[in-house]
Scaffold this active site. Structure first.
Site, mmCIF file in Angstrom:
data_model
loop_
_atom_site.group_PDB
_atom_site.id
_atom_site.type_symbol
_atom_site.label_atom_id
_atom_site.label_comp_id
_atom_site.label_asym_id
_atom_site.label_seq_id
_atom_site.Cartn_x
_atom_site.Cartn_y
_atom_site.Cartn_z
ATOM 1 N N GLY A 1 -50.398 62.748 8.840
ATOM 2 C CA GLY A 1 -49.860 63.474 9.985
ATOM 3 C C GLY A 1 -50.014 62.750 11.306
ATOM 4 N N GLY A 2 -50.119 63.527 12.362
ATOM 5 C CA GLY A 2 -50.237 62.981 13.707
ATOM 6 C C GLY A 2 -48.915 62.924 14.455
ATOM 7 C CD GLU A 3 -45.850 63.035 11.078
ATOM 8 O OE1 GLU A 3 -46.919 63.673 11.125
ATOM 9 O OE2 GLU A 3 -45.309 62.678 10.014
ATOM 10 C CB THR B 1 -46.342 59.132 9.676
ATOM 11 O OG1 THR B 1 -45.849 60.117 8.765
ATOM 12 C CG2 THR B 1 -45.241 58.730 10.630
ATOM 13 C CE1 TYR C 1 -43.897 58.219 5.753
ATOM 14 C CE2 TYR C 1 -43.069 57.486 7.882
ATOM 15 C CZ TYR C 1 -43.109 58.420 6.875
ATOM 16 O OH TYR C 1 -42.372 59.574 6.977
ATOM 17 C CG HIS D 1 -41.183 59.285 3.105
ATOM 18 N ND1 HIS D 1 -41.862 60.461 3.374
ATOM 19 C CD2 HIS D 1 -40.169 59.228 4.008
ATOM 20 C CE1 HIS D 1 -41.275 61.070 4.393
ATOM 21 N NE2 HIS D 1 -40.245 60.349 4.795
ATOM 22 C CG ASP E 1 -46.532 64.664 0.887
ATOM 23 O OD1 ASP E 1 -47.252 63.680 1.127
ATOM 24 O OD2 ASP E 1 -45.553 64.983 1.599
HETATM 25 ZN ZN ZN Z 1 -43.856 61.057 2.393
#
Ligand code: ZN
Length: 414
Positions: free
Chosen positions: A93-95, A124, A155, A220, A310
């Site tokens: 995460g972190g988006e 990510t 990623y 992905h 995931d």
């Molecule tokens: Zn993914």
């Protein structure tokens, strides 16, 4: 009065002592009278576990009572421990900024979900999360009782590695079995060229072959309109076979799902993501259990399909302009929930549905002693309640980690 003497001249108390020492030393465990689905339906059986391996599966196995710990498997179904091929074990995460980074996986969550083998990968964020951290976390989870592997790479492209190259990582680091997840067809990807992806797959293939590993490239796929186009072109225009790739999140929308049906019909592997939230489903994601039924009805061989959770990945929700609206955390426990729904709601036979989290990932990831209840294989077993198909007990490499829903190994910090 003289002590009673057993067959081999040992007194009964000495004999019990000898037997319990044997039992302790070889960690003998017997599951009696359980319905074995290995994942083939094998009828009611006794399963003998010695140390970390499955020793025997027979109609009846009799051992002196004190020689082995016994689990009564009456009313329970024994299935292979589940394999989750895509988990952000160090968090993801972190988006939405630093406060949206997701937490690390706790071993207890994996055990509650019946997962005895996990493949960890970066997400990510390849800046504040590292492959060194991923490797350390995988080793930690292994010490806590489950089996772990990792994917090298990241990623974004160019890929992160531990040793300086994907090929060396695969050859020199035991836990590295594949590459990825690499983002394609996604606004968060690094927009790699098709040549870059071809070269990565070629290096992964060579490294995997030299190390006796799968070297599979976990891809992905985002919501972008290009979908599987890069992979289709690489398979058509180079010598790299479709089995080198494992595209994941392919149930995220109808269009991607339809193209994945064709990809799988032509011999490619496809991976469905079990973690979801209601608004993703409202926006067109196909629930994993339903997607499995639809893909099987389309004529795809079940051998081409796997599920992964995931887990610990973020599930960000973006608006049409790419702005983050909200974020939730993927759950490893969704892996079994979706297979269970496939059986109870979609009416797929248990022995078929089970394959997507046992035999199939074991085969495509080249995990040679995993994915089946079979003599010589790792003693990874989940006991399910026959009526509800809920998880009763979990055994990982011969050690009972959960019994009647109670965690026996809770992890170092719980
Ligand atoms: Zn993914």
């Amino acid at each position: 009065m003289p002590a009673m003497t057993g067959k081999r001249g040992l007194t009964c108390s000495k004999r019990r002592c000898f037997e319990s020492e044997l039992s302790h030393r070889f960690m003998l465990l017997i599951i009696k009278n359980t319905e074995a689905v290995t994942p083939q339906s094998s009828g009611v059986r006794d399963i003998l576990i010695a140390a970390e391996k499955i020793a025997h599966i027979e109609d009846h196995i009799e051992l002196p009572l004190s020689l082995a710990e016994t689990i009564d498997g009456t009313g329970l179904i024994a299935v292979p421990g589940f394999i989750d091929g895509h988990v952000h074990i160090t968090g993801g995460g972190g988006e939405g900024g630093f406060h949206t980074r997701t937490p690390e996986l706790l071993v207890s969550d994996a055990v509650r979900g019946g997962i005895t083998t996990i493949v960890g990968c970066l997400g990510t964020d390849g800046t504040t999360r590292s492959l060194a951290g991923l490797l350390a976390k995988a080793r930690g989870l292994e010490a806590e009782g489950i089996s772990t592997f990792i994917c090298s790479g990241s990623y974004g492209v160019p890929l992160q590695t531990i040793t300086g190259s994907i090929e060396k990582d695969l050859i020199l680091i035991d836990k590295v079995i594949g590459v990825g997840e690499i983002a394609l067809s996604d606004h968060r990807s690094s927009q790699p060229s098709i040549d870059e992806i071809s070269r990565i797959a070629a290096e992964a293939r060579r490294g995997g072959m030299l190390a006796g590993k799968s070297g599979v490239v976990n891809v992905h796929l985002g919501d972008g309109p290009r979908g599987l186009q890069f992979l289709e072109r690489i398979i058509a225009e180079t010598e790299i076979p479709s089995s080198q790739f494992l595209p994941t999140h392919i149930n995220r929308n109808r269009k991607l799902f339809e193209s994945a049906v064709g990809f799988a019909q032509r011999g490619g592997y496809v991976d469905f993501t079990t973690s979801t939230v209601p608004h993703f489903l409202d926006d067109g994601e196909i629930k994993c259990s339903t997607a499995l039924r639809q893909m099987l009805e389309s004529g795809v061989n079940v051998n081409q399909i796997s599920f992964s959770s995931d887990g610990q990945g973020s599930m960000p929700d973006f608006d049409a302009s790419g702005m983050l609206k909200g974020l939730t955390v993927g759950r490893v426990t969704s892996l079994w929930e979706e297979v269970r729904d496939a059986v109870l709601i979609e009416k797929i036979p248990l022995e078929t549905a089970l394959r997507v989290i046992t035999l199939n990932p074991a085969k495509l990831l080249h995990l040679r002693r995993k994915g089946e209840i079979r003599p010589g294989y790792d003693a990874d077993i989940v006991l399910l309640k026959k009526d509800s198909l809920t998880i009763d007990s979990v055994i990982s490499r011969g050690k009972v980690l959960m019994r009647h829903g109670d965690l026996l190994a809770k992890g170092t910090f719980e």
